[in-house]
Write an enzyme that holds these catalytic residues in place. Sequence first.
Site, PDB file in Angstrom:
ATOM      1  N   HIS A  37     -13.265  45.675 -90.183  1.00  0.00           N
ATOM      2  CA  HIS A  37     -13.774  47.032 -89.958  1.00  0.00           C
ATOM      3  C   HIS A  37     -14.810  47.056 -88.836  1.00  0.00           C
ATOM      4  O   HIS A  37     -14.849  47.989 -88.032  1.00  0.00           O
ATOM      5  CB  HIS A  37     -14.390  47.599 -91.247  1.00  0.00           C
ATOM      6  N   LYS A 102     -12.298  49.528-104.603  1.00  0.00           N
ATOM      7  CA  LYS A 102     -12.864  49.758-105.935  1.00  0.00           C
ATOM      8  C   LYS A 102     -14.347  50.012-105.783  1.00  0.00           C
ATOM      9  O   LYS A 102     -14.989  49.490-104.869  1.00  0.00           O
ATOM     10  CB  LYS A 102     -12.608  48.563-106.852  1.00  0.00           C
TER      11      LYS A 102
END
Lengths: 184, 279
Positions: A37, A102
């Site tokens: 990222h 999550k």
Amino acid sequence: MERKIQLPITREIARTIKSGESCLLSGVIYTARDAAHKRLCELLSAGKPLPFDVKDATIYYVGPTPAKPGQVIGSAGPTTSYRMDAYSPAMIAAGETGMIGKGKRSAEVVAAMKQYGAVYFAAIGGAGALLSSCIKTAEIVCYEDLGAEAVRRLEVENLPVVCVIDSEGNNLYETGRTAYLNTL
Amino acid sequence: MREIQANLLTETIARLAVEANCVLPCDVKRRIEDARKNEPWETAQGILDKIIENYGIAEANTVPICQDTGVCCVFLKIGQDVHIEGDLRAAVDEGVRRGYTEGYLRKSVVKDPLRRRNTGDNTPAMLYTEIVPGDRLEITVAPKGFGSENMSRLAMLKPSDGVEGVKAFILKTVEEAGPNPCPPVIVGVGIGGTFDKAAYLAKKALMRSLDERNADPYYADLEAELLEKINALGVGPQGFGGRTTALAVNIEWMPTHIAGLPVAVNINCHVTRHKTALL
């Protein structure tokens, strides 16, 4: 009852997926976590193209274990998503419509999801052996030097996920807990 | 004096690393299965079923239960009458290297916390040594995932905060962690000592069998009370609501300074892994 979703998720489809909905995803997704990222967002801020088409892309926050001989991929469950919060608004603005991880997300991520139309799914954390059986092909797209953190293109079949935060900002982590506590 | 060859450590650690990552300990399995029976919330039941199915697949196929095969914590209890023939530190790291490479485990360690280049073989181990009486060597390998490690906290409380302050801090830590550490969690608590000893005790608490309560009834009662309070929070498996937020609370304690009350909470996920061998 699970909703079957054929990828890619367009912004229009994203707006129809509701918090709390169990979904089975089939099609192409990309993997990226912390280090990938960082690199992807450096490209975005430099105005350079990404190594894969991010428009309507779903990104799975996962760093799988190496495949054993005969396996497509090793164990491949979700990693905790908040570490991607710094990057997700830019990714969503660039076209990302689905995120799989999550745990909680920041207000900034939720604001971007509402503005552009994106959904946040959770897969079961710690169920990597089970989830890997839904992955039919896996190939490295870029950043091979990052090892487990390289960006991979996965074809998945009926990957079980739950929509936690939808494009209106409804959040199962809040509503699920409250609903349970109200039964006591 | 008993001689133990360093390469025996290497072989043992390599084997334990793979076993620990692929086979969930029986006490943890039992707790999860009991929790499933007592879980009233339907969504939570479904998640616990998947968790049970997952560790079954992992064990049957010798694949990691979770993709985060962790930093490799190695605890050595070295008998004071043991002499290790060879380089202990190098032997431990070689065991980790071999286990993680040959066992298809994920390499999750960066050499430097700021410059962040992966070491490529999951070394170095997080090594803890303790000198104990006797001529045996006990080796525990405990892979520790960072989803839960990141949700761990430490507080230097005041003596006047007392047991109520300790309870409040533990509850706050688990509640704030919410869905992030993959609940149901196991809560390791260290109380007392110094800043660093409290953290060490919390980590050590996670090594204790879930079938075993604290030997001191005062602390055993505190463990039971905290488990009940945590499971009344409603976070539930994966944070989607439900009764099963924690499977156990393990507390370790030690003497401390008249001015202090250190408390550390080390959270572990439902994939709490450790495997021990005695040489």
